[in-house]
Design a protein around this motif. Structure first.
Motif, PDB file in Angstrom:
ATOM      1  N   LEU A   1       0.815  -1.138  -0.039  1.00 45.21           N
ATOM      2  CA  LEU A   1      -0.058  -0.027   0.003  1.00 45.21           C
ATOM      3  C   LEU A   1       0.897   1.485   0.061  1.00 45.21           C
ATOM      4  O   LEU A   1       2.056   1.272   0.448  1.00 45.21           O
ATOM      5  N   THR A   2       0.196   2.405  -0.576  1.00 52.55           N
ATOM      6  CA  THR A   2       0.691   3.820  -0.303  1.00 52.55           C
ATOM      7  C   THR A   2      -0.345   4.626   0.702  1.00 52.55           C
ATOM      8  O   THR A   2      -1.485   4.381   0.377  1.00 52.55           O
ATOM      9  N   TYR A   3       0.420   4.847   1.895  1.00 48.65           N
ATOM     10  CA  TYR A   3      -0.466   5.415   2.899  1.00 48.65           C
ATOM     11  C   TYR A   3       0.286   6.315   3.751  1.00 48.65           C
ATOM     12  O   TYR A   3       1.396   6.288   3.932  1.00 48.65           O
ATOM     13  N   SER A   4      -0.744   7.114   4.556  1.00 46.05           N
ATOM     14  CA  SER A   4      -0.147   7.783   5.678  1.00 46.05           C
ATOM     15  C   SER A   4      -0.955   7.432   6.832  1.00 46.05           C
ATOM     16  O   SER A   4      -2.499   7.576   6.696  1.00 46.05           O
ATOM     17  N   ALA A   5      -0.587   7.020   7.837  1.00 42.99           N
ATOM     18  CA  ALA A   5      -1.171   6.562   9.292  1.00 42.99           C
ATOM     19  C   ALA A   5      -1.080   7.535  10.086  1.00 42.99           C
ATOM     20  O   ALA A   5       0.470   7.500  10.775  1.00 42.99           O
ATOM     21  N   GLU A   6      -1.848   8.515  10.984  1.00 45.23           N
ATOM     22  CA  GLU A   6      -1.405   9.185  11.725  1.00 45.23           C
ATOM     23  C   GLU A   6      -1.836   8.699  13.212  1.00 45.23           C
ATOM     24  O   GLU A   6      -2.939   8.067  13.265  1.00 45.23           O
ATOM     25  N   TYR A   7      -1.291   8.633  14.184  1.00 47.49           N
ATOM     26  CA  TYR A   7      -1.397   8.220  15.568  1.00 47.49           C
ATOM     27  C   TYR A   7      -1.333   9.024  16.778  1.00 47.49           C
ATOM     28  O   TYR A   7      -0.580   9.969  16.746  1.00 47.49           O
ATOM     29  N   GLN A   8      -2.254   8.836  17.475  1.00 52.37           N
ATOM     30  CA  GLN A   8      -2.043   9.645  18.948  1.00 52.37           C
ATOM     31  C   GLN A   8      -1.156   8.723  19.899  1.00 52.37           C
ATOM     32  O   GLN A   8      -1.584   7.456  20.232  1.00 52.37           O
ATOM     33  N   LEU A   9      -0.198   9.620  20.596  1.00 53.12           N
ATOM     34  CA  LEU A   9       0.547   8.903  21.619  1.00 53.12           C
ATOM     35  C   LEU A   9       0.148   9.578  22.892  1.00 53.12           C
ATOM     36  O   LEU A   9      -0.498  10.514  23.067  1.00 53.12           O
ATOM     37  N   PRO A  10       0.352   8.818  23.848  1.00 53.65           N
ATOM     38  CA  PRO A  10       0.160   9.423  25.498  1.00 53.65           C
ATOM     39  C   PRO A  10       0.664  10.557  25.696  1.00 53.65           C
ATOM     40  O   PRO A  10       1.811  11.150  24.936  1.00 53.65           O
ATOM     41  N   GLY A  11       0.048  11.387  26.367  1.00 51.63           N
ATOM     42  CA  GLY A  11       0.421  12.665  26.871  1.00 51.63           C
ATOM     43  C   GLY A  11      -0.042  13.897  25.793  1.00 51.63           C
ATOM     44  O   GLY A  11       0.634  15.055  25.653  1.00 51.63           O
ATOM     45  N   GLY A  12      -0.537  13.525  24.686  1.00 53.85           N
ATOM     46  CA  GLY A  12      -0.831  14.504  23.560  1.00 53.85           C
ATOM     47  C   GLY A  12      -0.079  14.518  22.688  1.00 53.85           C
ATOM     48  O   GLY A  12      -0.073  15.240  21.633  1.00 53.85           O
TER      49      GLY A  12
END
Length: 229
Positions: free
Chosen positions: A49-60
């Motif tokens: 795949l070609t993609y961008s995945a954005e993630y939330q980390l602890p502490g914002g």
């Protein structure tokens, strides 16, 4: 060994040596071989795949995994740096105080197969490579004392299969939770891996690779070890 040859070999081995009775209902202990085949196949398929995945980390904090094809390249971006693998170099950027230093080393071979070793310490920055998750699941499937429970959920608007793994006799990770979307993208992961706590959740998915993920940070100090300079 190319991923397309490695994964089927591993899965076939798990099927022959670790098949155990069970069922696939939510909250039930699954057949380990079926679980690894299904999830590992989904994660392995995301390599196309070609993609961008954005993630939330602890502490914002936030992080991103980006990937593109032709040529293959991938990037892990986190608050204190980034790691990219392209057909030109492996670039490891790390911040120390106000200084960002990027070290370039030779590209992995073959170029379309990011070396798992290149992302081995991604957990120290709050991220984990999908190939590492495959390895953790495979180890759990081979451990007859481990329990693996399956459930379903929706993450960032995308259906996902989740597993809760406990009691694994493995120094890397004895317990973790992971969700993989139907696209084969890592939806979430929570657990201690190699002594580093990883806790991420997908917040946004795009079927394009963010170009900024592959560029050097502005003002970064560059150390090019490919030429010895």
């Amino acid at each position: 060994m190319p991923r397309s040859r490695l994964i089927p070999f591993v899965l076939a081995w798990v099927t022959l040596t670790a098949a155990l009775p069970g069922c696939g209902d939510s909250g039930q202990v699954m057949d380990r071989a079926d679980l690894v085949n299904e999830l590992a196949s989904q994660l392995d398929g995301s390599g196309e795949l070609t993609y961008s995945a954005e993630y939330q980390l602890p502490g914002g904090g936030t992080a991103m995994i980006a990937q593109a094809q032709s040529p293959f390249r991938s990037a892990y971006v986190y608050p204190d740096g980034k790691l990219t693998v392209t057909d030109e170099a492996v670039t490891d950027c790390r911040r120390s105080g106000s200084t960002m230093t990027c070290t370039l080393t030779a590209a992995p071979t073959p170029n379309n197969e990011p070396a798992v070793a290149a992302f081995r310490d991604a957990g120290a920055h709050g991220l984990i490579a999908p190939t590492v998750v495959i390895g953790l699941l495979t180890t759990a499937a081979l451990d007859t004392d481990a329990t693996i429970e399956q459930s379903g959920t929706t993450i960032a608007g995308r259906p996902a299969t989740c597993v809760a793994v406990r009691g694994v006799r493995d120094d890397r990770a004895s317990a973790f939770d992971a969700c993989i979307t139907t696209d084969g993208v890592l939806g979430s992961f929570s657990g201690a891996v190699d002594g580093s706590q990883v806790d991420i959740a997908l917040t946004r998915y795009r079927d394009v690779a963010d170009p900024a993920a592959f560029t050097l940070p502005a003002g970064a100090k560059v150390i090019d070890k490919r030429t010895g300079t």
